[in-house]
Scaffold this motif. Structure first.
Motif: not given
Lengths: 591, 290
Positions: B150-179
């Motif tokens: 369930l956790l992995l589905l959440f991370v890879y298949r939901t928009s909140l999970g996408l925001r999380l992965r975006a933030s992991i990938d590049n926290v500064e860029m993600a913060s510019v996008l409002g995360i």
């Protein structure tokens, strides 16, 4: 690269102090003076008092307390060992007790079996050195994640504790080895004292005040910059970690007779934790800090543990968190703010400039391809630079200009293609060796050593070059006027100039500049083209320069190369390139 | 035959617990870029929380323990970690190290160091093939597998999970996008703490509870994270399974200390060959390329 060993000024405590005194009235005369102005007299005075106190304490204290301080001293040496890796070089080790414990067990096993204690010590120290070198060689490579070393050292200490517990025949398991009691606490105290002082003095004279010590500091402060100054960071890190393991093992050997029993916790995680606390609380990258931390907390533990029991360790944990949060430099760091580097500026004649092959390209890159996760950033780029030529790389954002500079300087490896410097292939050569071969670079955002002064930066650069090459006037002025200033206080243009000055110290054949005008004021940028052309004439090097400001490019470039989507789309004079239809499309975004 | 079934059941049980811990560790390393040395101690807190609530019904205690975990994570992030983010990798590592010491000694002060134990809520045994195995372990292993799926589905298949992965990938860029990094950091650390605490709580009925129980999980959990690509969230789970498979296999032939030594040697070899870890992620390739 020729190490400047022979030419380095011999540094000893006396010359060091003399130089400090000499530099007091006018520090700006020489760059060496500027590095020394920050030394207050305090550390040497405090150090002397503590040294005398340690030497004389057996005259005043009971046998039990002398034993406690003797143990504290060996712990202090253990902490010095950790500090070599962590405090000086910035290598995290959370399993340092393994090395200490190898020494302790070596001596204890020898004593219990009525063998030769020095032989046991030698075996323990040798094993610690081998294990340290091995761990560092696995965990500290350029490509390895920074967390790797933490995991490796942690796993080593956890494993060592289990091995010590299981290997009954050698270690007597959990109950430990009973070390025969000392015949005289006082005489063994002096053995410990002299041995500890000797090891510290050797470290001071042959590591810390030598070029190696400067290199370790440079690696700690900014490993990327250190590497592009020509410091072989992998090798020096392995050396530092091995040395740290050996010193800790020596401390372990000395500590064995102080213990009634040597049990698996000597190699375990609790002791690994405690030594981190001693160094963190005492003060990293100082000589006094680890000793103060170790002796005070060992003594304190004995006094408090009887009344507080387990909660003493709780207090220790809280103390540790607080020291990480509030006094990151430890107690010693509050008082000692000396220079971080030794002046190792080479003396002697400046050798003649490199002999330059008259014909041919000094730098030639062919068919460079670099992909990031399927995204092709460089797609078969060719670049040829003649001696003393100034080539400007232009192109819209994302064209691959900085990536090309990174590939040329060795910061990243290309997937395919070749790079040759004066005909020698270098595409698989690490950055530090490329510097030695004559390739120096600057970064888009100036990359310097935080906390060091301008003079100290140049000391490092010259130490690595092995010679003092005269700087062009614009850069010599920076050295004269700002020698004692820390780089955080410099303006952006001065920081850029300092980076170029450091690059020039290595007397490069090719200088790679990544946007030297970015962020400069209009008048500063205007002068840049002239300064860089003067630099070329003075130093005789070719320059490859990424630049966005077309006016600078026009004034500066002998030849302009335009990159777009990882390919060279036009090459020639500024007029030829700017007339090119493809270049116009790339810049105007028309497809 | 029964040997293999026994092996698979043991392997499933140990890898389930480790996978949960490793997922939590990978989450913290990925998002906060912190090597959390206190991970084992968070598990230990979970076990003690279950011990403290041993009078309550098991599921109630489990739920309460999760809340304890969330709160503990929040307090630690706001109270300690937040102050060291800008001080670099080493400072954050040492801060968690200190947190670990304090948790361990705090628990030792409250509960003393003597070993504790709690009863499993399911005391029965199940027969699988011709092997008899404790029902509790089978149920928990299955439960953790479902939770992780369930956790992995959440991370890879939901928009909140996408925001999380975006933030992991590049926290500064993600913060510019409002995360917001602050909010994400606090949330991620709380959840990751709760997961580690939960793992400790689930394992509690099967082990002797003492203040240093987390230590034995720490090294394998880090191995699991280390052999997967940095920032990957599925990686540590697969890594944990790989580590435990190797370890369980080694234990069949050697005693536990030698097995651990061999495992450590294999890890060192792995790091030499694959210093960046393996990409276990089952993200489709085109998503990565874009």
């Amino acid at each position: 690269m020729a190490r400047p060993e022979g030419t380095v000024r011999k540094s000893s405590i006396m010359t060091y102090l003399n130089r400090w005194r000499a530099s007091q009235p006018d520090s700006r005369n020489r760059h060496s003076g500027a590095a020394a102005t920050f030394i207050p007299a305090a550390p040497s005075v405090i150090g002397f008092i503590l040294f005398a106190a340690a030497a004389l304490c057996p005259l005043f204290l009971s046998e039990f307390k002398v034993g406690l301080i003797g143990l504290g001293l060996t712990y202090g040496l253990f902490a010095i060992g950790l500090d070599l890796a962590w405090g000086r070089t910035g290598i995290i080790s959370i399993g340092q007790a393994v090395f200490f414990g190898l020494g302790t067990y070596g001596v204890a096993i020898a004593l219990v079996r009525h063998g030769s204690a020095p032989l046991g010590a030698a075996i323990g120290i040798a094993l610690a050195g081998i294990l340290g070198a091995f761990t560092a060689a696995v965990g500290l490579r350029r490509v390895t994640n920074p967390s790797t070393m933490a995991v490796l050292t942690l796993a080593t200490t956890l494993l060592a504790e289990k091995v010590a517990r299981d290997w009954w025949s050698l270690t007597n398991g959990s109950s430990g080895l009973y070390v025969p009691p000392l015949t005289s606490t006082y005489s063994y105290y002096y053995v410990c004292f002299v041995a500890t002082a000797a090891v510290v003095a050797l470290l001071w004279l042959f590591v810390l005040r030598r070029p190696l010590g400067n290199r370790l500091t440079a690696i700690r402060l900014n490993d990327r910059r250190a590497e592009h100054l020509g410091i072989p960071i992998f090798r020096e890190r392995v050396v530092a970690f091995t040395l740290s393991a050996v010193v800790s093992a020596v401390a372990g050997c000395l500590s064995a007779p102080w213990m009634s029993s040597v049990s698996p916790d000597r190699v375990g995680i609790l002791l690994s934790t405690q030594v981190l606390v001693w160094v963190a609380v005492g003060g990293r990258a100082t000589l006094l800090g680890p000793f103060v931390g170790a002796v005070a907390l060992t003594y304190g533990q004995d006094v408090l543990a009887s009344s507080m029991g387990e909660s003493y360790l709780l207090l220790l944990g809280v103390l540790f968190i607080l020291s990480v949060l509030l006094v990151p430099n430890g107690v010693a760091g509050l008082f000692l703010t000396g220079p971080q580097l030794t002046d190792t500026t080479p003396v002697g004649e400046t050798p003649p400039p490199r002999s330059m092959a008259a014909a041919g390209d000094v730098l030639a890159a062919e068919a460079i391809v670099k992909r990031f996760a399927g995204n092709t950033v460089l797609d078969g780029v060719d670049l040829r630079v003649k001696p003393r030529e100034i080539v400007c790389l232009i192109g819209p954002n994302g064209a691959g200009k900085t990536t090309l500079i990174n590939v040329l300087s060795g910061a990243i490896e290309c997937d395919s293609g070749s790079v040759a410097l004066r005909g020698e292939p270098i595409e698989r050569t690490p950055p530090d060796r490329r510097v030695a071969a004559g390739l120096a670079r600057t970064f888009q955002i100036p990359s310097l050593f935080p906390g060091l002064t301008v003079a100290e930066h140049l000391i490092l650069a010259r130490q690595e070059a092995g010679v003092v090459a005269p700087l062009p006037e614009a850069y010599a002025r920076l050295e004269r006027e700002h020698a004692g200033q820390r780089v955080e206080m410099l303006s952006l243009s001065d920081r850029r100039s300092l980076e170029i000055a450091m690059a020039l110290c290595s007397r490069p054949d090719v200088l790679l500049l990544d946007e030297p005008a970015a962020g400069l004021a209009r008048n500063e940028a205007g002068a840049l083209a002239k300064t860089l052309r003067a630099l070329r004439d003075h130093a005789g090097c070719a320059i490859v320069c990424v630049e966005h400001d077309m006016e600078i490019v026009r004034d500066l470039a002998d030849r302009v190369i335009c990159l777009h989507h990882g390919k060279v789309i036009s090459e020639g004079t500024m007029d030829q390139v700017s007339a090119n239809a493809e270049v116009r499309r790339a810049y105007l975004g028309l497809v | 035959m029964s040997g293999w079934i026994q092996f698979l059941l043991d392997f499933a049980w140990v890898s389930a617990g480790l996978a949960l811990v490793a997922f939590s560790l990978g989450l913290i390393l990925g998002e906060l870029k912190i090597v959390n040395i206190a991970q084992g101690d968070l598990m230990m807190v979970g076990a003690y929380s279950m011990y403290a609530m041993r009078e309550l019904p098991f599921l109630v205690a489990l739920a309460a323990t999760c809340v304890v975990g969330l709160l503990l994570g929040f307090v630690l992030e706001r109270g300690v970690l937040r102050w060291v983010y800008d001080k670099g990798f080493m400072a954050t590592l040492l801060a968690t190290w200190g947190v670990g010491i304090v948790l361990e000694q705090g628990i030792a002060t409250v509960f003393t160091v003597s070993q504790k134990g709690i009863d499993a809520p399911l005391k029965g045994l199940v027969e699988i093939g011709d092997v008899v195995y404790p029902t509790y372990r089978v149920v928990v292993a299955a439960g953790i597998a479902v939770l992780l799926a369930l956790l992995l589905l959440f991370v890879y298949r939901t928009s909140l999970g996408l925001r999380l992965r975006a933030s992991i990938d590049n926290v500064e860029m993600a913060s510019v996008l409002g995360i917001s990094p602050q909010r994400t950091f606090a949330m991620v650390f709380s959840v990751a703490t709760a997961l580690a605490v939960l793992a400790g709580a689930l394992i509690a009925p099967t082990i002797a509870i003492n203040p240093t129980l987390g230590l034995s999980f720490l090294a394998p959990a880090f191995f699991a994270v280390l052999i997967s690509k940095p920032g990957s969230l599925a990686g540590p789970v697969v890594g944990a399974v790989a580590v435990e498979f190797t370890f369980t296999l080694l234990q069949a032939y050697f005693n536990i200390t030698i097995a651990e030594s061999v495992l450590f040697g294999l890890l060192a070899l792995f790091i030499v060959l694959k210093p960046q870890g393996i990409s276990w992620s089952w993200k489709p390739a085109r998503e990565k390329a874009s």
